[in-house]
Design a protein around this motif. Sequence first.
Motif, short mmCIF file in Angstrom:
data_model
loop_
_atom_site.label_atom_id
_atom_site.label_comp_id
_atom_site.label_asym_id
_atom_site.label_seq_id
_atom_site.Cartn_x
_atom_site.Cartn_y
_atom_site.Cartn_z
N ASN A 67 115.05 31.92 -16.58
CA ASN A 67 113.84 32.51 -16.81
C ASN A 67 113.07 32.04 -17.81
O ASN A 67 113.20 32.08 -18.82
N PRO A 68 111.76 31.36 -17.35
CA PRO A 68 111.12 30.84 -18.34
C PRO A 68 110.22 31.76 -19.43
O PRO A 68 109.66 31.34 -20.55
N TYR A 69 110.34 33.13 -18.97
CA TYR A 69 109.78 34.11 -19.84
C TYR A 69 110.55 34.87 -20.96
O TYR A 69 110.30 35.86 -21.51
N LEU A 70 111.99 34.47 -20.94
CA LEU A 70 113.01 35.20 -21.75
C LEU A 70 112.70 34.92 -23.14
O LEU A 70 112.45 33.80 -23.61
N LYS A 71 112.82 36.08 -23.85
CA LYS A 71 112.66 35.82 -25.37
C LYS A 71 113.78 36.61 -26.03
O LYS A 71 114.38 37.70 -25.44
N VAL A 72 114.47 36.03 -26.91
CA VAL A 72 115.68 36.41 -27.67
C VAL A 72 115.21 36.65 -29.17
O VAL A 72 114.80 35.42 -29.82
N GLU A 73 115.17 37.64 -29.71
CA GLU A 73 114.97 37.92 -31.22
C GLU A 73 115.66 38.66 -32.02
O GLU A 73 116.69 39.66 -31.41
N SER A 74 115.93 38.21 -33.24
CA SER A 74 116.91 39.03 -34.02
C SER A 74 116.11 40.34 -34.74
O SER A 74 114.84 40.25 -35.24
N VAL A 75 116.76 41.40 -34.76
CA VAL A 75 116.27 42.72 -35.22
C VAL A 75 117.54 43.15 -35.99
O VAL A 75 118.55 42.63 -35.88
N GLY A 77 120.68 45.00 -37.13
CA GLY A 77 121.61 45.35 -36.70
C GLY A 77 121.97 44.61 -35.25
O GLY A 77 122.95 45.23 -34.53
N GLY A 78 121.40 43.68 -34.73
CA GLY A 78 121.67 42.89 -33.63
C GLY A 78 120.29 42.10 -32.95
O GLY A 78 119.62 41.65 -33.77
N THR A 79 120.47 41.97 -31.61
CA THR A 79 119.60 40.90 -31.19
C THR A 79 118.79 41.75 -30.14
O THR A 79 119.40 42.54 -29.15
N LEU A 80 117.45 41.40 -29.94
CA LEU A 80 116.60 41.97 -28.87
C LEU A 80 116.23 40.86 -27.73
O LEU A 80 115.89 39.89 -28.02
N MET A 81 116.69 41.10 -26.53
CA MET A 81 116.43 40.03 -25.41
C MET A 81 115.47 40.98 -24.51
O MET A 81 115.75 41.90 -23.86
N TYR A 82 114.32 40.22 -24.22
CA TYR A 82 113.39 40.82 -23.22
C TYR A 82 112.73 39.75 -22.67
O TYR A 82 112.68 38.48 -22.74
N SER A 83 111.88 39.79 -21.53
CA SER A 83 111.00 39.24 -20.71
C SER A 83 109.71 39.34 -20.84
O SER A 83 109.29 40.75 -20.92
N THR A 84 108.88 38.36 -21.26
CA THR A 84 107.21 38.69 -21.51
C THR A 84 106.55 38.79 -20.22
O THR A 84 105.47 39.57 -20.21
N ASN A 235 105.14 50.10 -28.97
CA ASN A 235 104.00 49.50 -29.55
C ASN A 235 104.65 47.97 -29.79
O ASN A 235 104.25 47.62 -31.05
N GLY A 236 105.03 47.27 -28.75
CA GLY A 236 105.38 45.95 -29.10
C GLY A 236 105.52 45.03 -27.63
O GLY A 236 105.56 45.86 -26.58
N PRO A 237 105.68 43.76 -27.73
CA PRO A 237 105.87 43.01 -26.44
C PRO A 237 107.16 43.20 -25.72
O PRO A 237 107.10 43.07 -24.44
N ALA A 238 108.17 43.97 -25.99
CA ALA A 238 109.32 44.09 -25.47
C ALA A 238 109.16 45.07 -24.21
O ALA A 238 109.83 44.98 -23.02
N ILE A 239 108.41 46.16 -24.42
CA ILE A 239 108.11 46.93 -23.35
C ILE A 239 106.69 47.15 -23.09
O ILE A 239 105.93 47.83 -23.96
N GLN A 240 105.97 46.50 -22.12
CA GLN A 240 104.50 46.67 -21.53
C GLN A 240 104.50 46.87 -20.24
O GLN A 240 103.70 46.90 -19.69
#
Length: 454
Positions: A67-75, A77-84, A235-240
């Motif tokens: 998935n070329p749109y997959l993003k992994v960010e550190s938040v 207490g853990g890691t946030l993984m989402y697709s743009t 209010n973020g890119p993880a859920i649009q």
Amino acid sequence: MNFMNRAWLYIVRKRGKSILLFVILLVMATFVLTALALGNASKAAQQELRQSLGGSFVIGFDYTENNPYLKVESVDGGTLMYSTQQISPELVEQIREIEGIKECSATVEGLAAFPSLELFTGNIPIEEEFRASSKILSTWKSEELTRFTSGQLTLTQGRHILPDDKNKGLISKDLAEKDGLKIGDKIQTDKGVEIEIVGLFSPKEIEGINDQVTTYDKIQNLIITDLAALVAYENGPAIQGFNELTVSVDDPQNMEEIISKVKEISGVDWKGFSFLVDNEDYENAASSLEQLSELVSTILMIALMVSIAILSLILTMWARTRIHETGVLLSVGISKLSILGQYIAEVLLIAILAFSLSYFSASAIAGQMGNVLQSGQAVTEAQQEDGLSAGTRGEAGTDTGEPEIETPKLQVRVQVEEMGLLFLLGIGIVTVSAGISSISVMRLKPREILSKMS
């Protein structure tokens, strides 16, 4: 005297042969007609089963490196993984318009705090910051949400969430009674997002006292909203958009064709999504009917071949005993074609009577066979898989149970279509068999016939 009159007189004169041929043709017609009725009943049952069970496939994020749109960010207490690249309401609407699609359950989940609500308490201890939180399940159209179509939830008051709604929500009737809420009231999140209550739902089952569940996972605390409410809260890119879409189809046999049409929708890079097909319910329930169809087709082919062989053999033996009659007819100037027409007409007249009466014998036998086969059909329990199984992914905590699926009753009846096909096949078999049996005599020259007569 034409060949039809001669054929009739021969049938009346040779009653023994005529009765024997009638019985043979009646048995063969009954056997073939029963097989045809069973085959059509099986096909009808399969069609009914496909329509009742349907099938589904799930479109979700591909959480692999493909998935070329997959993003992994550190938040915290853990890691946030989402697709743009997410599933937009417009894409859901395009998919919903494809012929053969029954429902589209588009979902995305989030966790939101509602300080003003008194929630039902779970029995798993959680941190203080989450004690006022509940799950938000955002959907495209709640009427087509898997939880409602499966019967897990039932709308008891108000209306469903619609695609054009903004900041509208459904809550459980129990939560509304606990907090003194009604349709038209608004509930507010800790971030100031107001959600207007437009409907109340009741769950088919609630968690038992011994079930291990957190407060925010309890079904009575679930809040179902439109997409705009959750987007505003996060209010973020993880859920649009939606992260999962469960598509229900009318006929599981058309599944691959429908998926192909979905992938043809322009403006979407499908590399970012994965497809999971769920036909297990239908395949489990339909396996016995498919085996029956294959068996009936085999029996029908054997019946037709055996009928031709037996009929040809009997008529050939009888034709050899009519050399004298053939010679006499030729000697009085009757053509071979007219004689052949007489021999075929004799069998056809008897066959028409036998085929007509076979309706009653085949109806009685087919009905009994249908009852026997139906009694052997087991009720199949379709079990939903955990995790990524279709219909439950994206809706954590969903438990649709294990519904019992009854194989449709075999309605075995001899219909006009089967009778028409029997006459078509039967007349063809009789004509071929009578023609084959007469060739050995018809190809003889008059002198050869006279020598055999002497």
